[in-house]
Design a protein around this motif. Structure first.
Motif, PDB file in Angstrom:
ATOM      1  N   LEU A  65       0.831  -1.199   0.000  1.00  0.00           N
ATOM      2  CA  LEU A  65       0.000   0.000   0.000  1.00  0.00           C
ATOM      3  C   LEU A  65       0.866   1.250   0.000  1.00  0.00           C
ATOM      4  N   LEU A  66       1.929   1.251   0.788  1.00  0.00           N
ATOM      5  CA  LEU A  66       2.806   2.419   0.834  1.00  0.00           C
ATOM      6  C   LEU A  66       3.397   2.708  -0.543  1.00  0.00           C
ATOM      7  N   LYS A  67       3.832   1.655  -1.234  1.00  0.00           N
ATOM      8  CA  LYS A  67       4.410   1.853  -2.566  1.00  0.00           C
ATOM      9  C   LYS A  67       3.363   2.372  -3.539  1.00  0.00           C
ATOM     10  N   ALA A  68       2.124   1.919  -3.392  1.00  0.00           N
ATOM     11  CA  ALA A  68       1.050   2.414  -4.258  1.00  0.00           C
ATOM     12  C   ALA A  68       0.806   3.900  -4.013  1.00  0.00           C
ATOM     13  N   VAL A  69       0.843   4.313  -2.749  1.00  0.00           N
ATOM     14  CA  VAL A  69       0.670   5.727  -2.427  1.00  0.00           C
ATOM     15  C   VAL A  69       1.833   6.543  -2.980  1.00  0.00           C
ATOM     16  N   ALA A  70       3.046   6.032  -2.814  1.00  0.00           N
ATOM     17  CA  ALA A  70       4.248   6.777  -3.184  1.00  0.00           C
ATOM     18  C   ALA A  70       4.384   6.962  -4.691  1.00  0.00           C
ATOM     19  N   ARG A  71       3.679   6.178  -5.486  1.00  0.00           N
ATOM     20  CA  ARG A  71       3.771   6.335  -6.940  1.00  0.00           C
ATOM     21  C   ARG A  71       3.292   7.718  -7.396  1.00  0.00           C
ATOM     22  N   ASP A  72       2.337   8.283  -6.688  1.00  0.00           N
ATOM     23  CA  ASP A  72       1.779   9.563  -7.112  1.00  0.00           C
ATOM     24  C   ASP A  72       1.844  10.664  -6.066  1.00  0.00           C
ATOM     25  N   HIS A  73       2.221  10.321  -4.836  1.00  0.00           N
ATOM     26  CA  HIS A  73       2.114  11.288  -3.750  1.00  0.00           C
ATOM     27  C   HIS A  73       3.403  11.346  -2.933  1.00  0.00           C
ATOM     28  N   GLU A  74       3.537  12.411  -2.156  1.00  0.00           N
ATOM     29  CA  GLU A  74       4.686  12.551  -1.264  1.00  0.00           C
ATOM     30  C   GLU A  74       4.470  11.715  -0.005  1.00  0.00           C
ATOM     31  N   ILE A  75       5.537  11.050   0.427  1.00  0.00           N
ATOM     32  CA  ILE A  75       5.537  10.331   1.696  1.00  0.00           C
ATOM     33  C   ILE A  75       6.390  11.120   2.684  1.00  0.00           C
ATOM     34  N   ALA A  76       5.819  11.427   3.842  1.00  0.00           N
ATOM     35  CA  ALA A  76       6.542  12.095   4.916  1.00  0.00           C
ATOM     36  C   ALA A  76       6.392  11.267   6.190  1.00  0.00           C
ATOM     37  N   SER A  77       7.145  11.604   7.211  1.00  0.00           N
ATOM     38  CA  SER A  77       7.167  10.806   8.435  1.00  0.00           C
ATOM     39  C   SER A  77       6.088  11.243   9.427  1.00  0.00           C
ATOM     40  N   HIS A  78       5.484  10.242  10.055  1.00  0.00           N
ATOM     41  CA  HIS A  78       4.529  10.472  11.156  1.00  0.00           C
ATOM     42  C   HIS A  78       4.999   9.668  12.374  1.00  0.00           C
ATOM     43  N   ALA A  79       6.339   9.651  12.549  1.00  0.00           N
ATOM     44  CA  ALA A  79       7.003   8.892  13.613  1.00  0.00           C
ATOM     45  C   ALA A  79       6.911   7.385  13.355  1.00  0.00           C
ATOM     46  N   LEU A  80       7.218   6.594  14.368  1.00  0.00           N
ATOM     47  CA  LEU A  80       7.274   5.144  14.190  1.00  0.00           C
ATOM     48  C   LEU A  80       5.932   4.493  14.494  1.00  0.00           C
ATOM     49  N   TYR A  81       5.325   4.893  15.598  1.00  0.00           N
ATOM     50  CA  TYR A  81       4.008   4.387  16.004  1.00  0.00           C
ATOM     51  C   TYR A  81       3.076   5.561  16.279  1.00  0.00           C
ATOM     52  N   HIS A  82       1.798   5.308  16.145  1.00  0.00           N
ATOM     53  CA  HIS A  82       0.809   6.315  16.502  1.00  0.00           C
ATOM     54  C   HIS A  82       0.088   5.963  17.800  1.00  0.00           C
ATOM     55  N   SER A  83       0.027   4.690  18.113  1.00  0.00           N
ATOM     56  CA  SER A  83      -0.719   4.226  19.277  1.00  0.00           C
ATOM     57  C   SER A  83      -0.164   4.808  20.574  1.00  0.00           C
ATOM     58  N   PRO A  84      -1.048   5.246  21.476  1.00  0.00           N
ATOM     59  CA  PRO A  84      -0.594   5.747  22.779  1.00  0.00           C
ATOM     60  C   PRO A  84       0.031   4.659  23.637  1.00  0.00           C
ATOM     61  N   ARG A  85      -0.081   3.398  23.215  1.00  0.00           N
ATOM     62  CA  ARG A  85       0.556   2.302  23.954  1.00  0.00           C
ATOM     63  C   ARG A  85       2.073   2.374  23.847  1.00  0.00           C
ATOM     64  N   HIS A  86       2.576   3.056  22.854  1.00  0.00           N
ATOM     65  CA  HIS A  86       4.014   3.148  22.613  1.00  0.00           C
ATOM     66  C   HIS A  86       4.515   4.509  23.057  1.00  0.00           C
ATOM     67  N   ILE A  87       5.521   4.514  23.889  1.00  0.00           N
ATOM     68  CA  ILE A  87       6.104   5.754  24.389  1.00  0.00           C
ATOM     69  C   ILE A  87       7.006   6.350  23.311  1.00  0.00           C
ATOM     70  N   PHE A  88       6.720   7.571  22.907  1.00  0.00           N
ATOM     71  CA  PHE A  88       7.474   8.217  21.841  1.00  0.00           C
ATOM     72  C   PHE A  88       8.881   8.571  22.288  1.00  0.00           C
ATOM     73  N   GLU A  89       9.845   8.303  21.413  1.00  0.00           N
ATOM     74  CA  GLU A  89      11.217   8.751  21.570  1.00  0.00           C
ATOM     75  C   GLU A  89      11.660   9.382  20.261  1.00  0.00           C
ATOM     76  N   MET A  90      12.528  10.388  20.319  1.00  0.00           N
ATOM     77  CA  MET A  90      12.922  11.068  19.095  1.00  0.00           C
ATOM     78  C   MET A  90      13.586  10.130  18.095  1.00  0.00           C
ATOM     79  N   ASP A  91      14.248   9.088  18.574  1.00  0.00           N
ATOM     80  CA  ASP A  91      14.869   8.149  17.640  1.00  0.00           C
ATOM     81  C   ASP A  91      13.825   7.446  16.772  1.00  0.00           C
ATOM     82  N   ASP A  92      12.554   7.435  17.223  1.00  0.00           N
ATOM     83  CA  ASP A  92      11.486   6.875  16.400  1.00  0.00           C
ATOM     84  C   ASP A  92      11.406   7.591  15.058  1.00  0.00           C
ATOM     85  N   VAL A  93      11.677   8.887  15.068  1.00  0.00           N
ATOM     86  CA  VAL A  93      11.595   9.668  13.839  1.00  0.00           C
ATOM     87  C   VAL A  93      12.663   9.221  12.850  1.00  0.00           C
TER      88      VAL A  93
END
Length: 260
Positions: A65-93
């Motif tokens: 799916l990601l490759k299908a999106v990237a064929r026509d659109h820009e891909i940017a980062s939204h960190a590693l996880y979105h779930s609040p179960r995962h504690i965010f760390e800058m290295d995730d980026v």
């Protein structure tokens, strides 16, 4: 030139977790997939390129799916996880960008923080990112008060900041919740007025909104309009903005044509 950037946070459908519910990971992935596929068809019909802020976790579980999106659109980062179960760390980026670039073969230059929470902008700059899109310069009770932030695209701390659009007066947010809860004609009116005054309109949504989520016990303001009805609303907005002569572009394209 009047520029419009449509941006989508391509992430796990984890919003039920904010309300104490559990949704299996596989189901979270599938809900987002259905919404993404519907969006891709709509964007293709109008020859519009958008920016998809994608979590590294969603990308590595759904590489096709990601490759299908990237064929026509820009891909940017939204960190590693979105779930609040995962504690965010800058290295995730950093990890997320490595995953996204490896899967797409394209440079990833932009970032949006999950839930628009504060983060270390210095490290983002040190990682080599060009821009950030994590500021919604409005007041949202219980979440943040960013009325002091510059509502126009600008350079700050060595990064290009692309704030989400708010109305010129009162700083009313033109984001996903406004889009589905305001009368459609009123949202379109404010979008056009904001575009005319500021010459740029930066909107953000989530792919999971564009599929049927009525079975989930979410608040009405989250799921009041979804699926095909929301797609139709987005199509009407696109048509309205096109009649205004707006140019739809990715975040990268906007920066290249307006800020570099």
């Amino acid at each position: 030139m009047q520029a419009v950037t449509l941006t989508f946070d391509l992430e796990e459908f984890d919003i039920p977790e904010e309300y104490g519910q559990t949704v299996p990971d596989s189901e979270q992935m599938e809900v987002t997939r259905r919404g993404t596929e519907a969006l891709l068809a709509l964007l293709a019909a109008y020859n519009i390129k958008a920016t998809f802020f994608t979590t590294g976790h969603y990308a590595r579980v759904n590489p096709d799916l990601l490759k299908a999106v990237a064929r026509d659109h820009e891909i940017a980062s939204h960190a590693l996880y979105h779930s609040p179960r995962h504690i965010f760390e800058m290295d995730d980026v950093r990890q997320s960008r490595e995953i996204l670039e490896e899967l797409t073969g394209q440079p990833v230059t932009g970032f949006r923080m999950p839930r628009l929470q504060p983060f270390d902008r210095g490290k983002l700059r040190a990682y080599g990112f060009q821009y950030d899109a994590s500021v919604n310069p409005t007041y949202l009770p219980g979440r943040y008060n960013l009325l002091h932030e510059n509502p126009q695209p600008h350079v700050q701390d060595g990064l290009i900041e692309l704030p989400s659009s708010t109305t010129p007066l009162l700083r009313l947010p033109l984001f996903w919740l406004s889009f589905k809860n305001l009368p459609p004609a009123l949202f379109r009116y404010w979008a056009v007025r904001t575009l005319q005054r500021r010459k740029v309109l930066m909107l953000y949504f989530h792919p999971w909104e564009f599929t049927d989520i009525q079975a989930y016990p979410l608040p009405g303001y989250v799921k009041r309009v979804d699926g095909e009805a929301l797609l139709a609303r987005l199509e009407k907005l696109i048509q309205t903005l096109q009649r205004q002569g707006a140019s739809f572009m990715t975040c990268q394209e906007y920066i290249r044509t307006n800020m570099v």
